[in-house]
Every structure is written in C-alpha cells, then in structure tokens.
Design an enzyme around this catalytic site. Structure first.
Site: not given
Ligand code: ADP
Length: 165
Positions: A22, A46, A95, A133
């Site tokens: 993030h 989730k 990703r 996460s």
């Molecule tokens: P959600 O439940 O909305 O997917 P996340 O917290 O999992 O929320 O992810 C929020 C954003 O961050 C999403 O657009 C996700 O693709 C991006 N993201 C999460 N991890 C990475 C990473 N390692 N590299 C790039 N983007 C990421």
C-alpha cells in the site's frame, strides 16, 4: 482553489493493516497527484481483524513521514465518499492480471454510482507484488515473521493481535 480544481486521488481499501505494498502505491501517487486521500472502507465480503479506527491509527503512524497524505475511515459506499469530498479519481493498485476483472467491474459500478469518476490503476512494483494484508495476517497468526511485508506499526499491531488469540 477548491478540491475539485486540484487533482486529488482517493486510494480506497481495507488496509487491515496497511502494508509496504500500500505504502509503495501511496508514495508513487504523491508524485502524480496534488493530494492523496487514503480511505479505509468497511468491506462487507472480508472479515476484518482490526476495527476501522485502529486501522486508521496504524496507517497514520506508518505514514508519519508523509503528513500531506490524508487518512479517513468510511462506513458507506465509496461513491458517497467521493461526493462528500468532491473528488473524482479513484486509485487502485494491480498486483496480478486476475485482479483486473474484479477491478474493472468495480470501476464501472463506481462510474455508474458517481458519474464523472475515473479509476486509475498503478501496477504493483515487482519486488513487492506478493505483499498483501491477508498474507501478513496469516503468517503472523501462525507464528511466522511478516516484518518484511509491513511498516513497523502494522507488524507490532499484528504481533499483539496474535498473542491475544
Ligand atoms: P481491498 O479489500 O479493497 O482490496 P486492500 O487493502 O486489500 O483492500 O487493497 C487496497 C488497494 O491496495 C488495492 O487496490 C490493492 O490492489 C492495492 N494493493 C494491496 N497490496 C498491494 C501491493 N503489494 N502492491 C500494489 N498494490 C497493492
């Protein structure tokens, strides 16, 4: 200048907790936009580990070297958040190609709910595209070391949560 005159992007997600993946997206977004608002949303599909307020506190600590980045929590629709903040750009990280289908679908829905909204995708940096996460939570809950995936604030919070289990 009003927020609508500036190019402010909204980076929505669960951030449960915020990871180095993030943070990489946020750092890159700061170079592209005048302002970045991280909005921590409740995701009905989730099961969250941390309450929204704690996710915000962890994110603020992890982003303390970027005081210009705003961090908010919101319990409703992202489209409504965009309306309240008068913002029009949603930023998402990608990703894998597999994520694209769901993201494309969400982008169309958000454009329907908040006309004029555009979703912009940033590809994950190759060295951290494996970070999520959920992976960090799983590793920590099983006694593993997820510190290389996380800022210190998230790692400390996850270790404490694992001890309580
Ligand atoms: P959600 O439940 O909305 O997917 P996340 O917290 O999992 O929320 O992810 C929020 C954003 O961050 C999403 O657009 C996700 O693709 C991006 N993201 C999460 N991890 C990475 C990473 N390692 N590299 C790039 N983007 C990421």
């Amino acid at each position: 200048m009003t927020p609508s005159d500036k190019h402010v992007c909204v980076f929505p997600g669960s951030f449960d907790p915020i990871t180095l993946g993030h943070i990489d997206i946020i750092r890159r977004a700061r170079r592209l936009y005048d302002g970045v608002i991280v909005v921590i949303l409740r995701n009905e599909s989730k099961q969250g580990l941390f309450p929204l307020a704690q996710r915000k506190q962890i994110a603020l600590e992890a982003l303390s070297d970027m005081p210009d980045v705003q961090v908010e929590t919101f319990g409703g629709l992202l489209a409504d958040f965009l309306g309240y903040t008068d913002t029009h750009i949603i930023l998402r990280g990608l990703r894998t190609g597999i994520e694209f289908d769901a993201e494309h679908h969400n982008a169309l829905l958000n454009r329907m709910l908040a006309p004029g909204t555009e979703t912009v995708f940033l590809p994950a940096s190759p060295d951290i595209s494996h970070i999520s996460s959920s992976a960090a939570k799983e590793i920590t809950s099983l006694g593993g070391d997820a510190s290389s995936l996380l800022p210190a604030a998230s790692w400390e919070a996850l270790k404490k949560a694992a001890q309580r289990q």
